[in-house]
Design an enzyme around this catalytic site. Structure first.
Site, PDB file in Angstrom:
ATOM      1  N   ASP A   1      -6.575  -6.806   3.963  1.00  0.00           N
ATOM      2  CA  ASP A   1      -7.771  -5.958   3.383  1.00  0.00           C
ATOM      3  C   ASP A   1      -8.532  -7.249   2.874  1.00  0.00           C
ATOM      4  OD1 ASP A   1      -8.986  -4.114   1.895  1.00  0.00           O
ATOM      5  OD2 ASP A   1      -7.807  -4.566   0.059  1.00  0.00           O
TER       6      ASP A   1
ATOM      7  N   ASP B   1     -12.578  -8.757   4.338  1.00  0.00           N
ATOM      8  CA  ASP B   1     -13.754  -8.657   3.504  1.00  0.00           C
ATOM      9  C   ASP B   1     -14.394 -10.054   3.605  1.00  0.00           C
ATOM     10  OD1 ASP B   1     -13.483  -5.897   2.731  1.00  0.00           O
ATOM     11  OD2 ASP B   1     -14.227  -6.319   0.702  1.00  0.00           O
TER      12      ASP B   1
ATOM     13  N   TYR C   1       0.824  -1.318   0.039  1.00  0.00           N
ATOM     14  CA  TYR C   1      -0.015   0.009  -0.057  1.00  0.00           C
ATOM     15  C   TYR C   1       0.783   1.187  -0.186  1.00  0.00           C
ATOM     16  CZ  TYR C   1      -4.624  -1.760   0.733  1.00  0.00           C
ATOM     17  OH  TYR C   1      -5.956  -2.344   0.652  1.00  0.00           O
TER      18      TYR C   1
ATOM     19  N   ASP D   1      -3.357 -17.990   0.495  1.00  0.00           N
ATOM     20  CA  ASP D   1      -4.431 -18.798  -0.401  1.00  0.00           C
ATOM     21  C   ASP D   1      -4.940 -19.876   0.683  1.00  0.00           C
ATOM     22  OD1 ASP D   1      -1.938 -20.232  -0.133  1.00  0.00           O
ATOM     23  OD2 ASP D   1      -1.793 -20.758  -2.220  1.00  0.00           O
TER      24      ASP D   1
ATOM     25  N   LYS E   1       2.787 -15.317   3.000  1.00  0.00           N
ATOM     26  CA  LYS E   1       3.022 -16.033   1.501  1.00  0.00           C
ATOM     27  C   LYS E   1       4.721 -16.364   1.583  1.00  0.00           C
ATOM     28  CE  LYS E   1       1.467 -17.784  -2.365  1.00  0.00           C
ATOM     29  NZ  LYS E   1       0.826 -19.044  -2.461  1.00  0.00           N
TER      30      LYS E   1
HETATM   31  C1  IPM Z   1     -10.568  -0.935   3.727  1.00  0.00           C
HETATM   32  C2  IPM Z   1     -10.794  -0.379   2.129  1.00  0.00           C
HETATM   33  C3  IPM Z   1      -9.666   0.578   1.958  1.00  0.00           C
HETATM   34  C4  IPM Z   1      -8.284  -0.252   2.064  1.00  0.00           C
HETATM   35  C5  IPM Z   1      -9.836   1.228   0.930  1.00  0.00           C
HETATM   36  C6  IPM Z   1     -11.181   2.218   0.608  1.00  0.00           C
HETATM   37  C7  IPM Z   1      -8.341   2.203   0.526  1.00  0.00           C
HETATM   38  O1  IPM Z   1     -11.056  -1.417   1.358  1.00  0.00           O
HETATM   39  O2  IPM Z   1     -10.398  -0.102   4.616  1.00  0.00           O
HETATM   40  O3  IPM Z   1     -10.529  -2.157   3.804  1.00  0.00           O
HETATM   41  O4  IPM Z   1      -7.961  -1.056   1.191  1.00  0.00           O
HETATM   42  O5  IPM Z   1      -7.747  -0.228   3.016  1.00  0.00           O
HETATM   43 MG    MG Z   2     -10.883  -3.341   2.239  1.00  0.00          MG
END
Ligand code: IPM
Ligand code: MG
Length: 352
Positions: A242, A246, A135, A218, A186
Site C-alpha cells: 500500500d 503510493d 489489514y 525501509d 522486514k
Molecule cells: C489502496 C487504498 C486502500 C488500501 C484504502 C482506500 C482502504 O489506499 O487501494 O491503496 O489501503 O488498500
Molecule cells: Mg493505498
C-alpha cells in the site's frame, strides 16, 4: 464480457465515466451494469458493500471500480465506512494479487518531482498481496484495559500458502518481463516477514531463470527514490505494498497515472486506479481519468486476454499525452490543459 461498474465516491463517477466511454468506443461485446459501493452504497442501502452490488460483482467477469471514501463518512461506525466496502469486496472475491505497474510516459518526465534522468524509462511492476496481512489479521480492535487505558490492536499474519501464491504471481510475471523479482520485507524485525522471505527463497527454486533479491522495506522506500530503475518486479505484503505503491506513483509524475488490477486465482479481476476518491476536487471536472482508463486496459489484458485492445487503449493514452493534453495534476510547460471529460475525449479520439 460481463462487467460490474462501481463508480463509488468523490471523483469516482467522473473518472469511471471516461473509462466506460473508452471501452464503448472499442468494438467489443460488453455487458456493463452499474452498482453503488462505498459511501454511495451506504446512501443507497445502508451498507458500503450492498448485497446486490456484491452479487453483481460475483456474477461478473470483471469489476471496474472508481474510488471510495469521503470525509463525511469518517464518523460512521467502522464497519459502515466506505473503505470497509472496498476491503470486503477484495476479500469476498478473493482478489489476492494486486498489480500496480509504475510506468513513466516519456512526455511526463518533467511532471515527476524527481530528476528526469532518475525516472526516464521507468517500468516497474509492484505486486501487492491484497487479502491478508495486518489489514485482515485477527485479533484486532480498540479495547479498554483493566487500568482504564485504551489499547489498539492489529495483527500482522501470513500463512505460507498465502505467501506462496502471491510469490508465484510475481515470478510468473517476472518471466514475461526482465526476470528480476525483489521481495520486500522486514525480516530483521518481524517474524511474519521472516517467513515471507523463507517461502520466497523456497519458491525461487522453481524459477531458476528469475533472479530473486530481498530488501527491507525501509531500504526499499529509499531505493525507490534513489534509483527506481534497478527494479523490475517488486513483491510485498498488503501494508508495505500500500505504502510503496503510493510512493512509486510519484515517480510517474502523478498518482493519477497509476492503474491497478486485483486478481483471483482464475484471473477474474477488479480494476481500479491506485489513487483515492479525492473528494476535494470531486464534481469539478479536473480529475485525471488516465489511471482508470489504463485500468480498463489492464482488464482487457488480464481478464479478457485481449492484448490487442489493451495495447490500443495504452497507445491512445500515450498519443493523447504526446499531443500535449494534460489534466491539472500533470501540467507541463506548453501543454494543453484539459478537464477530466475532455481528457477522456482525447483518448477516444486517439484510439483510431
Ligand atoms: C489502496 C487504498 C486502500 C488500501 C484504502 C482506500 C482502504 O489506499 O487501494 O491503496 O489501503 O488498500
Ligand atoms: Mg493505498
Amino acid at each position: 464480457m460481463k462487467i460490474a461498474v462501481l463508480p463509488g465516491d468523490g471523483i469516482g463517477p467522473e473518472i469511471v465515466a471516461q473509462a466506460v466511454k473508452v471501452l464503448k468506443a472499442l468494438d467489443l461485446d460488453l455487458d456493463m451494469t452499474e452498482a453503488p459501493i462505498g459511501g454511495a452504497g451506504y446512501e443507497a442501502a445502508g451498507d458500503p458493500l450492498p448485497e446486490a452490488t456484491l452479487k453483481l460483482a460475483k456474477e461478473s467477469d470483471a469489476v471496474l471500480l472508481g474510488a471510495v471514501g469521503d470525509w463525511k463518512y469518517d464518523k460512521l461506525e467502522r464497519h459502515l465506512r466506505p473503505e470497509r466496502g472496498l476491503l470486503r469486496i477484495r476479500k469476498e472475491l478473493n482478489l489476492f494479487a494486486n498489480l500496480r505497474p509504475a510506468l513513466l510516459y516519456p512526455e511526463l518526465a518533467d511532471a515527476s518531482t524527481l530528476k528526469p534522468e532518475v525516472v526516464s524509462g521507468l517500468d516497474l511492476m509492484i505486486i501487492r498481496e491484497l487479502t491478508g496481512d495486518i489489514y485482515f489479521g485477527q485479533p484486532r480492535g480498540i479495547s479498554t484495559l483493566e487500568n482504564g487505558e485504551r489499547e489498539g490492536i492489529n495483527t500482522m499474519r501470513y500463512n505460507e500458502s498465502e505467501i506462496r501464491r502471491i510469490g508465484r504471481v510475481a515470478f510468473d510475471i517476472a518471466m514475461k518481463r526482465n526476470k528480476k523479482v525483489c521481495s520486500v520485507d522486514k525480516a530483521n524485525v518481524l517474524e511474519t516477514t521472516e517467513l515471507w522471505r523463507q517461502v520466497m527463497i523456497e519458491l525461487s527454486a522453481e524459477y531458476p531463470e528469475v533472479e530473486l533479491s530481498h530488501m527491507y522495506v525501509d531500504n526499499a522506500a529509499m531505493q525507490l527514490i534513489r534509483a527506481p530503475k534497478q527494479f523490475d518486479v517488486m513483491v510485498t505484503g498488503n501494508i508495505f505494498g500500500d505504502i510503496l505503491s503510493d510512493e512509486a506513483s510519484m515517480l510517474t509524475g502523478s498518482i493519477g497515472m497509476l492503474p491497478s488490477a486485483s486478481l483471483d486465482a482464475n484471473n477474474k479481476g477488479m480494476y481500479e486506479p491506485s489513487h483515492g476518491s479525492a473528494p476535494d476536487i470531486a464534481g469539478k471536472d479536473i480529475a485525471n481519468p488516465l489511471a482508470t482508463i489504463l485500468s480498463a486496459a489492464m482488464m482487457l489484458r488480464y481478464t479478457f486476454n485481449d492484448e490487442a485492445n489493451a495495447l490500443k487503449i495504452e497507445n491512445a493514452v500515450k498519443k493523447a499525452l504526446a499531443q500535449g493534453y494534460r489534466t491539472a495534476d500533470i501540467v507541463t510547460d506548453g501543454c494543453k490543459k484539459v478537464g477530466c471529460n475532455a481528457m477522456g475525449d482525447a483518448v477516444v479520439a486517439a484510439l483510431n
